[in-house]
Write a protein that holds these residues in place. Structure first.
Motif, mmCIF file in Angstrom:
data_model
loop_
_atom_site.group_PDB
_atom_site.id
_atom_site.type_symbol
_atom_site.label_atom_id
_atom_site.label_comp_id
_atom_site.label_asym_id
_atom_site.label_seq_id
_atom_site.Cartn_x
_atom_site.Cartn_y
_atom_site.Cartn_z
ATOM 1 N N ARG A 179 4.322 10.435 -6.514
ATOM 2 C CA ARG A 179 3.159 11.128 -5.984
ATOM 3 C C ARG A 179 1.921 11.418 -7.276
ATOM 4 O O ARG A 179 0.971 10.994 -6.957
ATOM 5 N N LYS A 180 2.621 11.644 -8.292
ATOM 6 C CA LYS A 180 1.505 11.706 -9.464
ATOM 7 C C LYS A 180 1.155 10.551 -10.142
ATOM 8 O O LYS A 180 0.113 10.391 -10.450
ATOM 9 N N THR A 181 2.066 9.412 -9.998
ATOM 10 C CA THR A 181 1.748 8.311 -10.773
ATOM 11 C C THR A 181 0.869 7.347 -9.812
ATOM 12 O O THR A 181 0.124 6.666 -10.532
ATOM 13 N N ILE B 206 0.710 -1.279 0.127
ATOM 14 C CA ILE B 206 -0.104 0.020 0.204
ATOM 15 C C ILE B 206 0.901 1.298 0.110
ATOM 16 O O ILE B 206 0.281 2.461 -0.083
ATOM 17 N N GLY B 207 2.245 1.348 0.019
ATOM 18 C CA GLY B 207 2.753 2.540 0.364
ATOM 19 C C GLY B 207 4.577 2.257 0.375
ATOM 20 O O GLY B 207 4.863 1.138 0.379
ATOM 21 N N VAL B 208 5.150 3.478 0.601
ATOM 22 C CA VAL B 208 6.636 3.363 0.660
ATOM 23 C C VAL B 208 7.030 4.185 1.786
ATOM 24 O O VAL B 208 6.481 5.390 1.799
ATOM 25 N N LYS B 209 8.129 3.907 2.550
ATOM 26 C CA LYS B 209 8.822 4.689 3.168
ATOM 27 C C LYS B 209 9.992 5.150 2.391
ATOM 28 O O LYS B 209 10.888 4.527 2.234
ATOM 29 N N PHE B 210 9.993 6.406 1.948
ATOM 30 C CA PHE B 210 10.740 6.770 0.814
ATOM 31 C C PHE B 210 11.976 7.551 1.627
ATOM 32 O O PHE B 210 12.079 8.866 1.897
ATOM 33 N N TYR C 263 13.044 13.958 -7.409
ATOM 34 C CA TYR C 263 12.238 13.912 -8.762
ATOM 35 C C TYR C 263 11.514 12.657 -8.848
ATOM 36 O O TYR C 263 10.313 12.499 -9.223
ATOM 37 N N LEU C 264 12.174 11.537 -8.388
ATOM 38 C CA LEU C 264 11.487 10.148 -8.277
ATOM 39 C C LEU C 264 10.269 10.290 -7.251
ATOM 40 O O LEU C 264 9.175 9.646 -7.453
#
Length: 288
Positions: A174-176, A158-162, A168-169
């Motif tokens: 966020r957009k994708t 469901i998500g990522v700890k970035f 840029y990624l």
């Protein structure tokens, strides 16, 4: 699962054993004083990669017992031992953790198909959700936008700890993937990540600096960037001193100054010198 999560520090005694009383005090400080929305348990900040499977279970158990349902809990179960990861995933799920997280498998040069298999094997073994823990500067593992898309084909991821500086990624993600949870992992870049629309943050300095982090995040979301920038400047002054003095050891000394039995770090991490303990006390007095 949105909001600010502390990457939880763990109290160890001088022999490296878990100090349950101290751990409970750290938990209470985070919930009652720092006012975070949740706890990220058994990550890097908890010295996770230096403790046994049974010790990891003990920490999961203590945290859940202390918190009950007051805040959200994320269990970091990642390991290059996939069997251990699955065992911990089942254990944390049975305890009632709201989500799991797993660091990308590291040390060996795993290819993407191996990494994808790792995540699917862990999360498909339980009735729970997975947050990928991406921290390339420590693991050496970089995941592309296209590869994240492949991982997200599993709806339980469901998500990522970035925890990366590639904004840029982050913006492309966020957009994708507007419906996936994105957490900022670098406390010193919280404002920049908040402006890009992350759903929250997971940070080690939130153990003591949670209130400033809250101000940064909420001001950014309201568009009050100038105010948020000033607090980020102050936060980064603090973080610079923290890193120069010894990250985890100094966080524990600051907590001790607040009356919390934060204990020591496990070897091979070293104890602070008397001079650095004095510096930690000055940092605590200056910022808190």
């Amino acid at each position: 699962m949105k909001g600010l999560f502390t990457a939880l520090i763990v109290s160890y005694d001088k022999d490296g054993e878990i100090n349950e009383k101290g751990l409970r005090e750290i938990i209470r400080y985070n919930v009652d004083v720092c006012k975070v929305d949740g706890l990220y348990v058994n990550g890097s900040t908890g010295e996770n990669f230096m403790i046994s499977t049974e010790e990891k279970k003990q920490i999961f158990r203590i945290v859940k017992d202390e918190v009950k349902d007051q805040v959200e809990l994320i269990a970091q179960v990642g390991s290059i031992n996939l069997k251990e990861s699955i065992e911990l995933a089942k254990y944390a799920t049975d305890l009632g953790y709201g989500a799991l997280s797993a660091v990308t498998p590291f040390y060996y040069k795993f290819d993407f198909e191996e990494i994808k298999h790792y995540y699917n094997e862990i999360i498909n073994s339980v009735d729970n959700k997975m947050i990928i823990y991406s921290i390339p500067f420590l693991t050496g593992v970089n995941i592309s936008l296209e590869q994240f898309a492949e991982l997200f084909e599993n709806e339980k991821i469901i998500g990522v700890k970035f925890t990366a500086g590639d904004f840029y990624l982050l913006e492309r993600m966020r957009k994708t993937f507007p419906d996936k949870l994105l957490y900022a992992g670098f406390d010193e870049m919280l404002l920049s990540a908040a402006v890009l629309g992350v759903d929250g943050a997971i940070g080690s300095t939130f153990n003591v600096n949670g209130q400033r982090a809250r101000e940064i995040y909420e001001l950014a979301n309201k568009g009050e960037i100038a105010k948020a920038r000033e607090i980020q400047h102050e936060t980064n002054d603090f973080i610079t001193e923290l890193l120069n003095n010894g990250l985890y050891q100094t966080l524990k000394e600051i907590l001790k100054e607040k009356g919390v039995d934060a204990g020591y770090c496990r070897q091979p991490m070293k104890e602070l010198s008397e001079e650095k303990v004095d510096t930690a006390k000055r940092i605590a007095a200056t910022y808190f």
